[in-house]
Design a protein around this motif. Structure first.
Motif, short mmCIF file in Angstrom:
data_model
loop_
_atom_site.label_atom_id
_atom_site.label_comp_id
_atom_site.label_asym_id
_atom_site.label_seq_id
_atom_site.Cartn_x
_atom_site.Cartn_y
_atom_site.Cartn_z
N ALA C 112 14.73 26.64 -50.66
CA ALA C 112 13.68 25.70 -51.04
C ALA C 112 12.39 26.02 -50.30
N THR C 113 12.49 26.30 -48.99
CA THR C 113 11.28 26.58 -48.23
C THR C 113 10.70 27.93 -48.66
N LEU C 114 11.58 28.88 -48.96
CA LEU C 114 11.10 30.18 -49.46
C LEU C 114 10.34 29.98 -50.76
N GLY C 115 10.91 29.15 -51.65
CA GLY C 115 10.28 28.87 -52.93
C GLY C 115 8.93 28.17 -52.76
N LEU C 116 8.88 27.21 -51.85
CA LEU C 116 7.62 26.49 -51.61
C LEU C 116 6.54 27.43 -51.09
N GLY C 117 6.95 28.30 -50.16
CA GLY C 117 6.00 29.28 -49.63
C GLY C 117 5.45 30.15 -50.75
N GLU C 118 6.35 30.53 -51.65
CA GLU C 118 5.96 31.40 -52.76
C GLU C 118 4.99 30.68 -53.70
N ILE C 119 5.23 29.38 -53.93
CA ILE C 119 4.34 28.60 -54.80
C ILE C 119 2.94 28.54 -54.19
N VAL C 120 2.87 28.29 -52.89
CA VAL C 120 1.57 28.23 -52.23
C VAL C 120 0.87 29.59 -52.34
N TYR C 121 1.65 30.67 -52.16
CA TYR C 121 1.10 32.02 -52.27
C TYR C 121 0.55 32.27 -53.68
N ILE C 122 1.31 31.85 -54.68
CA ILE C 122 0.86 32.01 -56.06
C ILE C 122 -0.43 31.22 -56.28
N PHE C 123 -0.50 30.02 -55.66
CA PHE C 123 -1.69 29.20 -55.78
C PHE C 123 -2.91 29.92 -55.17
N PHE C 124 -2.75 30.49 -53.98
CA PHE C 124 -3.87 31.22 -53.36
C PHE C 124 -4.37 32.33 -54.29
N ASN C 125 -3.43 32.98 -54.96
CA ASN C 125 -3.80 34.09 -55.84
C ASN C 125 -4.42 33.63 -57.14
N SER C 126 -3.96 32.48 -57.63
CA SER C 126 -4.30 32.10 -59.00
C SER C 126 -5.45 31.13 -59.11
N ALA C 127 -5.66 30.29 -58.09
CA ALA C 127 -6.75 29.32 -58.16
C ALA C 127 -8.05 30.03 -57.81
N VAL C 128 -8.44 30.95 -58.68
CA VAL C 128 -9.54 31.86 -58.36
C VAL C 128 -10.84 31.12 -58.06
N ASP C 129 -11.09 30.04 -58.83
CA ASP C 129 -12.34 29.30 -58.63
C ASP C 129 -12.47 28.76 -57.21
N LEU C 130 -11.34 28.38 -56.66
CA LEU C 130 -11.37 27.79 -55.32
C LEU C 130 -11.20 28.85 -54.23
N THR C 131 -10.21 29.71 -54.40
CA THR C 131 -9.80 30.60 -53.30
C THR C 131 -10.31 32.02 -53.44
N ALA C 132 -11.00 32.31 -54.53
CA ALA C 132 -11.48 33.66 -54.83
C ALA C 132 -10.33 34.61 -55.14
N GLY C 133 -9.13 34.07 -55.34
CA GLY C 133 -8.01 34.88 -55.84
C GLY C 133 -7.55 35.96 -54.89
N PRO C 134 -6.94 37.01 -55.46
CA PRO C 134 -6.30 38.05 -54.63
C PRO C 134 -7.27 38.78 -53.72
N SER C 135 -8.55 38.83 -54.09
CA SER C 135 -9.47 39.62 -53.27
C SER C 135 -9.90 38.88 -52.01
N GLY C 136 -9.67 37.56 -51.97
CA GLY C 136 -9.99 36.80 -50.77
C GLY C 136 -11.49 36.60 -50.60
N PHE C 137 -11.89 36.03 -49.47
CA PHE C 137 -13.31 35.85 -49.21
C PHE C 137 -13.62 36.01 -47.73
N GLY C 138 -14.89 36.28 -47.42
CA GLY C 138 -15.27 36.57 -46.03
C GLY C 138 -16.40 35.70 -45.55
N GLN C 139 -17.08 36.19 -44.53
CA GLN C 139 -18.22 35.49 -43.93
C GLN C 139 -17.88 34.09 -43.46
N ILE C 140 -16.66 33.97 -42.91
CA ILE C 140 -16.28 32.70 -42.32
C ILE C 140 -16.92 32.65 -40.93
N PRO C 141 -17.62 31.55 -40.61
CA PRO C 141 -18.31 31.51 -39.32
C PRO C 141 -17.34 31.49 -38.14
#
Lengths: 297, 259, 318
Positions: C112-141
């Motif tokens: 269950a915890t493995l699955g939850l982790g995977e769901i969050v990972y999929i979210f980071f990749n897929s919610a492109v508008d929010l997270t910038a998707g697989p390429s990530g984002f920079g310039q964090i202060p």
């Protein structure tokens, strides 16, 4: 395309992928029934099946019919070796140790596969023609029929093995009550090894038939395993018929979800089903006697 | 102090405890006897909240404790030992007994993490009380060693000390003499008396009839989840039905010599 | 007073290391070890003390990093406030997740915890508008206190290891208390713990949320140190790596958690010439430790421990 045909198309695709999940789930169940272990390396058996088949047919130029049993045999060898080296010597290991050992096994297998086949996805030609067959406006790839056929064959062989052969019955006895099985003279340790062999073989078959459709790379196994586990849970952990029905169901759900909701979250669908079942009804939709088993943890 | 009325527990179609009513008075030793599968351990699990009852009422010190969670019931003053001795092998003997003080202490994570004086003082009191209980049960072992290596009889004493450390009003002992030799059994019987004399009410499930008859103030006989007799040890011993079902050398007992 | 010796020794080592290691490259590596240590210390409470398996902790690490990163880059929230927000948000999520998940045990909990982790990972990749998707984002202060900006490795090194030391001090107090015993009793036997008056369900949730919040701090540190985040840092492999660190070090010992983080966290540096094949070494280490020393490296030092630390722990609180 007509909307009915589109839906039908999704369902066909779903059944093909679902057959793979069903086979992975069957693999989980066989080892679980015999040992109480969830083998986190199950997905790696699938991956290895595809990879061996690719090497045998493309590099060694063996005809598919010859390569198929050799590939399965090689994966069985890996499965048995893994059990003999890493699990057999343990004395009363805890659940955590078993989980970590099978995870370590999966990492090692992944590493070796990366070493042997590289990181790029590998290609395997379809078993027969790649021309889709038309059916009520939807199309079916002949390879999907091969997948379904393999699932049917696996189910029939397993049913025959567990119900008709002495060894199969002995394995069922182990699943039922290990101590009692030992008392009537069944070599339980041998049965454990056999369960890994059988499980590896089913995984290999799944990997071989799916590779022409999804391509195969060294880290493809993990997600297949997680979804296969979802199927095993949905069907009631340890239940064979449950695994098959649940595997197909998850495949279809995922395919419909990817088509109608979002293809981005395709992989999440099976996981949400897995979590939902775990939270609401851990005995699975089709299992009930398995509640007893839960207590073993 | 304990009043049980119409207590029933069903597992699927099987009735493990069936419409059971009885009373336990303050500072008495009440024994529950009956053949295996009579529902004795189930009864203990119901009384301590580990299992929810299907029907009925359990009132402890005039409070209905039905449906309360086990840790709440423990805090109210009901403690227990287990048939197979459930002590924590991942802690030292002393820590096992110190855990018993858990429900009588209250320092929160913040004051503990910051080592406030209150927390340090409380920890010292816990340790003191635990050492006192280890001595009270007559356990002669290094309190800092692991209980894993102890012989069964001493493991049981650790469990007693842990249960007593919770300062219980009512102590439930599930087969306290099983697996013990004669000398140990005698020690345990003495200990149970001593516990009662210190003001703790005791209920025990036991198969060793000599212990039961020797120390009990009251005996309740169960079979198939129902009460078939209740009374003073002597009365129960004379009860026809009890003799027929269980105690005497009736045919049934001869067929099934290990109740 | 003897109780404080290991911690004092630890602080001295941490202070002294940068002086010994002149190469700034190593300092950078040690920053990551510190970030990992934060997670492994808190994870060892969940795994080794309370006995609950979590194969999804990279999710909390990631949620912490993304919350802090997004708040500072998109909405220009001050980094410290963003870090605090990420702790709160991760804590709430961990509570919501932990409530149903922690009812499960053993293999079920692991999956269950493995699955939850995977769901969050999929979210980071897929919610492109929010997270910038697989390429990530920079310039964090970067983080700063007044005029002191934690901009180079050595400053960040002290910030991270100061946090680790504080966490260790708090956690060491906790584990030798009624709460520490309650956690270990859950591992030993949940039924018995319950019957002795321990509210096991509540403690499991509390420790799970605590470790998630600390993981969020680690994630926030990561985001403000590297100044760039992308999903792969927080995938299932990271979750497994974290658990492996805890187990290799010795899961029922918080010092083991630091040891594991130090060993496996710096391993990539030794294995640089193996390139991608370091995965084989990881797998092998994990397998060997699990088979031959399931108590971890700390348990191997058992003999030494009994001679010195064993006596220490016996001293009543001074």
């Amino acid at each position: 395309m007509h909307s009915f045909s589109i839906t039908l198309q999704y369902i066909f695709t779903g059944i093909a992928v679902g057959s793979i999940y069903a086979m992975v789930a069957l693999g989980f169940n066989i080892i679980y029934n015999c040992t109480g272990i969830i083998n986190f390396a199950q997905g790696e058996f699938v991956m290895l099946g595809g990879m061996f088949m690719i090497t045998l047919t493309t590099t060694w130029k063996l005809p598919s019919l010859v390569a198929f049993p050799i590939a399965v045999a090689l994966v069985v060898l890996v499965g048995v070796g893994f059990e003999r080296i890493a699990i057999h010597p343990l004395k009363s290991p805890s659940v955590l140790v078993l989980i970590m050992i099978t995870i370590a096994g999966s990492i090692l297998i992944k590493g070796v596969a990366m070493f042997a086949w590289g990181k790029e996805p590998c290609y395997l030609p379809h078993f027969s023609s790649e021309t889709p067959i038309n059916f009520l406006g939807a199309t079916i790839l002949p390879q999907n029929l091969w997948i379904l056929g393999c699932l049917a064959a696996v189910v029939i062989v397993l049913a025959w093995f567990f119900n008709r052969t002495l060894v199969g019955k002995a394995m069922r006895a182990c699943a039922h009550n290990r101590d009692a099985a030992r008392l009537v003279g069944i070599n339980v340790k041998q049965m454990v090894t056999l369960s890994f062999a059988l499980s590896a073989a089913i995984g290999a078959v799944a990997g071989i038939v799916i590779t022409p459709i999804i391509l195969m790379d060294y880290q493809r196994g993990a997600m297949l395993a997680l979804k296969g586990f979802g199927a095993a849970i949905l069907g009631g952990l340890g239940s064979g018929p449950g695994a098959v029905v649940a595997g197909l169901l998850i495949g279809v759900l995922e395919s419909l979800g990817a088509g109608y909701i979002s293809s981005h979250y395709k992989d999440a669908i099976a996981l949400v089903v897995l979590l939902g079942v775990l939270f609401i009804r851990p005995a699975g939709l089709l299992g009930s006697a398995e509640i007893q088993r839960l207590k073993k943890f | 102090m304990l009043n049980v009325e119409g207590l029933t527990k069903e597992f699927g179609g099987v009735v493990a405890v069936n419409d059971l009513s009885f009373e336990v008075r303050e500072k008495q030793i009440k024994s529950i006897i009956g053949p295996n599968g009579a529902g004795k351990t189930t009864l203990f699990n119901l009384l301590t909240g580990l299992l929810p009852p299907s029907r009925g009422r359990i009132s402890f010190l005039d409070t209905n404790i039905c449906g309360l969670r086990p840790h709440v019931i423990a805090r109210m003053g009901v403690s227990r030992s287990f048939q197979n001795v459930e002590i924590f092998d991942n802690m030292s003997i002393l820590e096992n007994v110190m855990l018993g003080r858990h429900c009588r202490t209250s320092c929160g994570a913040v004051s503990i993490a910051l080592r406030r004086r209150k927390a340090v003082k409380e920890e010292a009191l816990i340790r003191e009380e635990a050492l006192r209980q280890i001595e009270a049960v007559g356990l002669d072992a290094d309190p800092h060693s692991s209980p894993a290596a102890l012989p069964f009889g001493k493991r049981r004493l650790v469990e007693f000390a842990r249960a007593l450390a919770t300062s219980p009003r009512l102590l439930l002992l599930d087969e306290p003499a099983s697996g013990l030799n004669m000398r140990e059994t005698e020690q345990v019987a003495q200990l149970i008396r001593k516990i009662r004399d210190s003001g703790v009410t005791v209920m025990l499930v036991e198969h060793d009839m000599s212990v039961v008859m020797e120390i009990s103030d009251d005996v309740l006989v169960m079979d198939y989840g129902t009460k078939i007799a209740e009374g003073k040890p002597r009365e129960v011993q004379k009860n026809r039905e009890v003799i027929a079902r269980y105690l005497g050398r009736s045919n049934e007992y001869a067929k099934n010599p290990k109740p | 007073m003897k109780k404080h010796v290991p911690l004092a020794l630890f602080v001295v080592i941490v202070m002294g290391l940068p002086v010994l290691l002149k190469n700034p490259y190593y300092i950078g590596a040690l920053v990551f070890v510190g970030i990992y240590s934060l997670i492994t210390i808190s994870l060892s409470l969940v795994l080794g003390y309370a006995g609950q398996i979590s194969l999804g902790h990279a999710a909390f690490y990631g949620i912490g990093a993304y919350t802090s990163g997004l708040l500072t880059t998109r909405w220009h929230v001050s980094p410290w406030f963003a870090l605090a927000c990420s702790m709160v948000i991760t804590g709430i999520l961990a509570y919501a997740i932990g409530k149903p998940v922690l009812k499960l045990r053993g293999h079920y909990l692991a999956m269950a915890t493995l699955g939850l982790g995977e769901i969050v990972y999929i979210f980071f990749n897929s919610a492109v508008d929010l997270t910038a998707g697989p390429s990530g984002f920079g310039q964090i202060p970067r983080l700063a206190i007044g005029g002191l900006v934690f901009k180079d490795d050595i400053r960040f090194y002290y910030l991270v290891w100061f946090t680790v030391a504080v966490l260790l001090a708090l956690v060491l107090n906790i584990i030798n208390s009624r709460i520490g015993r309650a956690l270990r009793s859950i591992h030993g036997s949940e039924t018995a713990a319950n019957a002795m008056g321990v509210n096991t369900a509540s403690y499991k949730i509390q420790i799970f949320v605590f470790s998630a919040v600390i993981s969020a701090v680690a994630g926030g540190y990561y985001a403000h140190f590297v100044t760039f985040i992308s999903p792969t840092t927080f995938d299932a492999n990271t979750s497994i790596l974290l658990v492996t660190m805890v187990i290799v070090g010795g899961m029922s010992n918080v010092w083991g958690a630091v040891l594991g983080a130090a060993l496996l966290g710096t391993l990539p540096e030794y294995l640089r010439r193996f390139g991608d094949y370091d995965i084989l070494v990881y797998g092998a280490i994990m397998m060997v430790i699990m088979m031959f020393a399931p108590g971890g490296l700390v348990s191997l030092a058992g003999l030494v421990k009994q001679k010195f630390v064993g006596n220490l722990s016996r001293e009543p609180a001074a």
